[in-house]
Each structure stands twice: as C-alpha cells, then as structure tokens.
Write a protein that holds these residues in place. Structure first.
Motif, PDB file in Angstrom:
ATOM      1  N   VAL A  71       0.719  -1.201  -0.013  1.00  9.77           N
ATOM      2  CA  VAL A  71      -0.008  -0.053   0.072  1.00  9.77           C
ATOM      3  C   VAL A  71       0.738   1.150   0.029  1.00  9.77           C
ATOM      4  N   ASN A  72       1.997   1.390   0.701  1.00  9.02           N
ATOM      5  CA  ASN A  72       2.945   2.355   0.698  1.00  9.02           C
ATOM      6  C   ASN A  72       4.407   1.715   0.859  1.00  9.02           C
ATOM      7  N   GLY A  73       5.143   2.803   0.914  1.00 11.19           N
ATOM      8  CA  GLY A  73       6.622   2.640   1.140  1.00 11.19           C
ATOM      9  C   GLY A  73       6.772   2.292   2.605  1.00 11.19           C
ATOM     10  N   THR A  74       6.106   2.951   3.451  1.00 14.02           N
ATOM     11  CA  THR A  74       6.298   3.006   4.960  1.00 14.02           C
ATOM     12  C   THR A  74       5.865   1.470   5.390  1.00 14.02           C
ATOM     13  N   GLY A  76       5.779  -1.064   3.301  1.00 16.45           N
ATOM     14  CA  GLY A  76       6.928  -2.063   2.663  1.00 16.45           C
ATOM     15  C   GLY A  76       8.139  -2.255   3.610  1.00 16.45           C
ATOM     16  N   LEU A  77       8.469  -1.098   4.236  1.00 14.87           N
ATOM     17  CA  LEU A  77       9.945  -0.932   5.281  1.00 14.87           C
ATOM     18  C   LEU A  77       9.237  -1.859   6.401  1.00 14.87           C
ATOM     19  N   HIS A  78       7.894  -1.609   6.873  1.00 13.71           N
ATOM     20  CA  HIS A  78       7.686  -2.269   8.186  1.00 13.71           C
ATOM     21  C   HIS A  78       7.623  -4.065   7.704  1.00 13.71           C
ATOM     22  N   LEU A  97      18.907  11.714   8.885  1.00 12.67           N
ATOM     23  CA  LEU A  97      18.645  12.690   8.048  1.00 12.67           C
ATOM     24  C   LEU A  97      17.809  11.852   6.991  1.00 12.67           C
ATOM     25  N   SER A  98      16.585  11.859   7.274  1.00 15.86           N
ATOM     26  CA  SER A  98      15.540  10.993   6.512  1.00 15.86           C
ATOM     27  C   SER A  98      14.218  11.609   6.764  1.00 15.86           C
ATOM     28  N   PHE A  99      13.281  11.115   5.900  1.00  8.53           N
ATOM     29  CA  PHE A  99      12.003  11.457   6.165  1.00  8.53           C
ATOM     30  C   PHE A  99      11.562  10.570   7.260  1.00  8.53           C
ATOM     31  N   VAL A 100      10.658  10.847   8.009  1.00  7.89           N
ATOM     32  CA  VAL A 100      10.090  10.191   9.337  1.00  7.89           C
ATOM     33  C   VAL A 100       9.858   8.712   9.192  1.00  7.89           C
ATOM     34  N   ALA A 101       9.294   8.484   7.996  1.00  9.62           N
ATOM     35  CA  ALA A 101       8.799   7.204   7.758  1.00  9.62           C
ATOM     36  C   ALA A 101       9.894   5.995   7.877  1.00  9.62           C
ATOM     37  N   THR A 102      11.046   6.523   7.887  1.00 10.62           N
ATOM     38  CA  THR A 102      12.311   5.409   7.875  1.00 10.62           C
ATOM     39  C   THR A 102      12.454   4.994   9.258  1.00 10.62           C
ATOM     40  N   ALA A 103      12.296   5.817  10.317  1.00 12.41           N
ATOM     41  CA  ALA A 103      12.320   5.568  11.634  1.00 12.41           C
ATOM     42  C   ALA A 103      11.196   5.002  12.298  1.00 12.41           C
ATOM     43  N   PRO A 159      19.860   1.858   5.410  1.00 14.29           N
ATOM     44  CA  PRO A 159      20.550   3.216   4.967  1.00 14.29           C
ATOM     45  C   PRO A 159      19.268   3.786   3.810  1.00 14.29           C
ATOM     46  N   MET A 160      19.490   5.066   3.606  1.00 12.93           N
ATOM     47  CA  MET A 160      18.498   5.624   2.660  1.00 12.93           C
ATOM     48  C   MET A 160      19.262   6.361   1.308  1.00 12.93           C
ATOM     49  N   HIS A 161      18.635   6.307   0.278  1.00 17.77           N
ATOM     50  CA  HIS A 161      19.257   6.882  -1.005  1.00 17.77           C
ATOM     51  C   HIS A 161      18.316   8.501  -1.123  1.00 17.77           C
ATOM     52  N   GLU A 185      17.351  -1.568   2.228  1.00 19.96           N
ATOM     53  CA  GLU A 185      17.632  -0.428   1.722  1.00 19.96           C
ATOM     54  C   GLU A 185      16.290   0.455   1.598  1.00 19.96           C
ATOM     55  N   ASP A 186      16.037   1.611   2.125  1.00 21.72           N
ATOM     56  CA  ASP A 186      15.086   2.371   2.051  1.00 21.72           C
ATOM     57  C   ASP A 186      15.311   3.206   0.633  1.00 21.72           C
ATOM     58  N   ALA A 187      14.790   2.645  -0.352  1.00 17.57           N
ATOM     59  CA  ALA A 187      15.081   3.131  -1.702  1.00 17.57           C
ATOM     60  C   ALA A 187      13.749   3.900  -2.209  1.00 17.57           C
ATOM     61  N   PHE A 209      10.497   0.600  -2.377  1.00 19.44           N
ATOM     62  CA  PHE A 209      10.311   1.924  -3.153  1.00 19.44           C
ATOM     63  C   PHE A 209       9.096   2.491  -2.855  1.00 19.44           C
ATOM     64  N   SER A 210       8.943   3.901  -2.803  1.00 18.49           N
ATOM     65  CA  SER A 210       7.587   4.469  -2.785  1.00 18.49           C
ATOM     66  C   SER A 210       7.088   5.039  -3.975  1.00 18.49           C
ATOM     67  N   PHE A 211       5.575   4.955  -4.111  1.00 17.87           N
ATOM     68  CA  PHE A 211       5.045   5.308  -5.274  1.00 17.87           C
ATOM     69  C   PHE A 211       3.763   6.765  -4.905  1.00 17.87           C
ATOM     70  N   ASN A 212       4.344   7.301  -3.889  1.00 15.54           N
ATOM     71  CA  ASN A 212       3.599   8.260  -3.383  1.00 15.54           C
ATOM     72  C   ASN A 212       3.312   9.290  -4.533  1.00 15.54           C
ATOM     73  N   GLY A 213       2.404  10.154  -4.305  1.00 14.02           N
ATOM     74  CA  GLY A 213       2.173  11.200  -5.357  1.00 14.02           C
ATOM     75  C   GLY A 213       3.468  12.084  -5.483  1.00 14.02           C
ATOM     76  N   GLY A 221      -0.959   6.287  -3.821  1.00 16.28           N
ATOM     77  CA  GLY A 221      -0.223   5.891  -2.782  1.00 16.28           C
ATOM     78  C   GLY A 221       0.081   4.376  -3.200  1.00 16.28           C
ATOM     79  N   GLY A 222       1.296   3.845  -2.793  1.00 10.50           N
ATOM     80  CA  GLY A 222       1.762   2.671  -3.051  1.00 10.50           C
ATOM     81  C   GLY A 222       3.213   2.338  -2.713  1.00 10.50           C
ATOM     82  N   GLY A 223       3.717   1.136  -2.745  1.00 10.76           N
ATOM     83  CA  GLY A 223       5.164   0.855  -2.499  1.00 10.76           C
ATOM     84  C   GLY A 223       5.501  -0.520  -2.906  1.00 10.76           C
TER      85      GLY A 223
HETATM   86  C1  LIG Z   1      13.152   8.301   2.472  1.00 10.44           C
HETATM   87  C2  LIG Z   1      11.634   7.816   2.543  1.00 10.44           C
HETATM   88  N1  LIG Z   1      11.332   6.632   3.331  1.00 10.44           N
HETATM   89  C3  LIG Z   1      10.014   6.172   3.232  1.00 10.44           C
HETATM   90  C4  LIG Z   1       9.219   6.763   2.619  1.00 10.44           C
HETATM   91  C5  LIG Z   1       7.581   6.141   2.753  1.00 10.44           C
HETATM   92  O1  LIG Z   1       6.957   6.144   1.505  1.00 10.44           O
HETATM   93  P1  LIG Z   1       5.360   6.193   1.706  1.00 10.44           P
HETATM   94  O2  LIG Z   1       5.012   7.597   1.554  1.00 10.44           O
HETATM   95  O3  LIG Z   1       5.148   5.806   0.433  1.00 10.44           O
HETATM   96  O4  LIG Z   1       4.798   5.518   2.696  1.00 10.44           O
HETATM   97  C6  LIG Z   1       9.225   8.031   1.870  1.00 10.44           C
HETATM   98  C7  LIG Z   1       8.406   8.865   1.255  1.00 10.44           C
HETATM   99  O5  LIG Z   1       7.341   8.954   1.242  1.00 10.44           O
HETATM  100  C8  LIG Z   1      10.568   8.464   1.927  1.00 10.44           C
HETATM  101  O6  LIG Z   1      10.881   9.636   1.148  1.00 10.44           O
END
Ligand SMILES: Cc1ncc(COP(=O)(O)O)c(C=O)c1O
Length: 379
Positions: A71-74, A76-78, A97-103, A159-161, A185-187, A209-213, A221-223
């Motif tokens: 459903v989304n990248g978050t 996917g990471l989970h 140094l990342s978007f909060v979803a990583t943590a 790690p994140m790209h 990999e948080d890609a 990977f994330s396919f957010n807007g 929304g997707g991953g």
């Molecule tokens: C670095 C990073 N990790 C995770 C996410 C989470 O992806 P999503 O928004 O699809 O849940 C995003 C983007 O939104 C992101 O930029």
C-alpha cells in the motif's frame, strides 16, 4: 543568489506565472485506459492482473528476483523489517537525515532506531561512521550482535538513498556482512538510480520503493518490496496479505499479519506511469541541465555522487548557512515558488529524542544548508 532572479528563471523554465510546486505527477500515458479497464473488470482491490504485472515489471526494472507490491513505502519497510527478524526491544541502525517513515517503520516493530551520520556528498549513511559505531559499540555474543552501551541486540541496518542519490551502499553492505547485520535499503526515492550499473534496491537483503504522489512515478499511494531471496519475498507476501494460509475458502491466519497489499486500481495507475519512466526521466534531466547552466560557476547546485547514475528525482541547492537558507526559503515561498528545506534531523522529533546517535556533524551540515527546488518533469 538573488531570489527575484531565481524566481524569473523558474517561471520561464515552467512557462507559468502561477504557483510552482516542488514536484507534481504527470499523467500523459495509459493511466486512464488502465484505470477504466480495472473498473470494468470489477477487480479493484488487491487481487488483479495489474498487481501481478506491476510486480513482474519492477522485478525486471530493478533486476532483482522478486517484488511484492504494497500500500505504501512505509508499509513496505515495516514488512521488510519484520521479515528479516527485527523484534521488539532490538535496535536498528539508520540515519537521522531522512523522512520520518524510515524511523517510524522501525518503531512499529517495537525496535529503536540508532542514528549513524551521513556523508555530505551522498546525504546517505556514511560507511565510515557505521564502521566506527560498530567498532565502538558492537559486541558479538552467542545469540547475535549487541550494542555494548544499551545491551540491546542490533537486528538490522536501514540506509537511505536521499533524493535518489545513491549512498555508498556497497561499503555499507560489506560492513554489515562482516557483522552479520541484515540490510534493508530504503530506496523510497531512488527508483531508476544506479550505483556502478547496479540498481537501487538490489543491494540489501530487501528494499522498498515508494510510489507516493510526489515520487518519480506514482500509484497515488503505493510501494513495493524487492529482494533477491525468493524465500524472503514469499514471507513478505504472506505477512502483507494478513498472514492468511493459502486455501480456497478457509480463513486461517497462522500469524499476526497486515492488510498491506496494493489494490489493483493503484497498480494500474503506476503501471502506466512506469511505461512513461524514460520520458519523465529525460524531461527531468533537461530541467537539471537548465539549472546547471543557470547556477554555472556558483557551486550551488547539488550534483550526484561519482560512480552513480541518478534518477533526478528531487533537485537541490546548497547555501552557505542556516540564515541564508531560511531567508531564501521565505523569499521564494512568498513569491510563489515552492522550495523546501531538507527534513529536521529525526532525533529532534519528540518520539526520537532519546535515541542513541553519533556526532551527526555531516547531517547537521546538510540540514542547515540544503533546499529543494522545483523538480517536476515538463511534458
Ligand atoms: C526516505 C523515505 N522513506 C520512506 C518513505 C515512505 O513512503 P510512503 O510515503 O509511500 O509511505 C518516503 C516517502 O514518502 C521517503 O521519502
């Protein structure tokens, strides 16, 4: 740099005097055709041929063995973290140094992030700092690797790209292999980026990977989860499909699972977007070249690290200090150009304020200087 002059340049580049956002999706391919097909088929939910097709095509695109759409990248990471064995009360090495979803994905597992500094050029996890952290705090015990300071098991490394720039992923994987740490990999931002001809998302045990807007291609929304290990892919699909044991009619869920599968509707949209990938990339490259010419000689435009191919997702400039950064942000936003600072370092957020971290010198340097500038494809 003169913000007014920059405003004029961006207006000309996007040929508009209206508000210019940071990154807008572009639907110029088969999006409507595929969406209509899905609606007509009635298979709008998580079973459908577009989901299967999308998984196959991403597998091919990233040259991995298997992909699982979610459903989304978050989410996917989970799932990845769960699959490689990140449990409650363990620790996961990642970057502040990342978007909060990583943590957040780490926290959803009941684990705690530990923040390793980044490299200034990649803005991704620094292998040197990772190595130093492990030398200082890593202790191999009978049942795994522990952090001597906290007495907690270290269960993964994420790690994140950043903005599609590849971090030094080969060195990170090498170090993690030495210490027996699974790499996820948080890609999310890096579809179509390469490190010496090897695709983002193909280095770790698993990746997402994330396919957010706002991403280079979107599902609304997707991953997607990618891996070269078919056994891990199977586990990921099982966990993201409510852990339901395969059976024609029985509802038996042999574990706690998640309803994280990507709906067919979203898969149809993103499949059409994937078909447009090279057109989008070419257009973004031409924008970057225009910026390069505009900023020529100033050293302000941030360029991708050596030995990598960049997907040109989000472009940025590096100003001299926090004051200059803040002034530029307020002036450009007032004029009607969307510019954004890079994220607040995650340990500054209330939920992550007690997490262990190294000196974060490079992360602070980047945080105080980087501004994202309008990066949409112009098609
Ligand atoms: C670095 C990073 N990790 C995770 C996410 C989470 O992806 P999503 O928004 O699809 O849940 C995003 C983007 O939104 C992101 O930029």
């Amino acid at each position: 740099m003169n913000p007014k002059d920059f405003y004029q340049f961006v207006q000309d580049a996007f040929q508009t005097d209206e508000f210019i956002p940071l990154h807008v999706p572009i639907f110029k391919g088969n999006e409507k055709v595929y969406l209509e097909e899905v609606i007509d088929s009635t298979f709008v939910s998580s079973v459908g041929e577009f989901v299967d097709k999308f998984e196959e095509q991403i597998t091919e695109f990233t040259e991995v063995k298997k992909s699982v759409a979610v459903v989304n990248g978050t989410a996917g990471l989970h799932i990845c973290l769960k699959v490689v064995g990140v449990e409650k009360s363990t620790e996961v090495l990642t970057q502040a140094l990342s978007f909060v979803a990583t943590a957040n994905a780490i926290t959803y597992c009941g684990a705690t992030p530990v923040f390793i500094d980044v490299d200034i050029d990649t803005m991704g996890m620094s292998p040197k700092h990772l190595n130093t952290f492990l030398e200082n705090f890593g202790e191999v015990r009978e049942d795994g690797l522990y952090n001597k300071k906290t007495n907690k098991r270290i269960s993964a490394c994420v790690p994140m790209h950043t903005f599609g720039f590849m971090c030094r992923i080969d060195e990170i994987v090498k170090i993690c292999n030495q210490w027996n740490i699974p790499v996820i990999e948080d890609a999310a931002e890096a579809l179509g980026s390469y490190f010496y001809n090897k695709s983002a998302g193909s280095f770790g045990q698993m990746s997402t990977f994330s396919f957010n807007g706002n991403k280079i291609i979107t599902a609304g929304g997707g991953g997607i989860i990618c891996t070269n290990d078919e056994h891990l892919a199977k586990k990921a699909k099982f966990l993201s499909t409510t852990a339901k044991d395969p059976h024609k009619w029985e509802y038996f869920h042999s574990q706690l699972g998640f309803n994280y599968r990507m709906p067919n509707l979203n898969a149809a949209l993103v499949l059409a977007q994937l078909e447009m990938y090279s057109t989008i990339l070419e257009s973004k490259k031409s924008l970057f070249l225009a910026y390069d010419e505009y900023f020529n000689g100033t050293g302000l435009l941030v360029k991708p690290p050596k030995g990598t191919r960049w997907n040109h997702w989000l472009m940025s400039i590096r100003l001299s200090n926090l004051e200059e950064r803040n002034q530029f942000l307020s002036q450009t936003n007032e004029m009607g150009i969307m510019t954004r600072p890079i994220w607040n370092l995650l340990y500054k957020l209330p939920v992550y304020s007690n997490c262990q971290k190294d000196d974060q010198k490079n992360a602070k340097h980047v945080e105080e200087r980087i501004i994202n500038i309008p990066s949409s494809a112009r098609i």
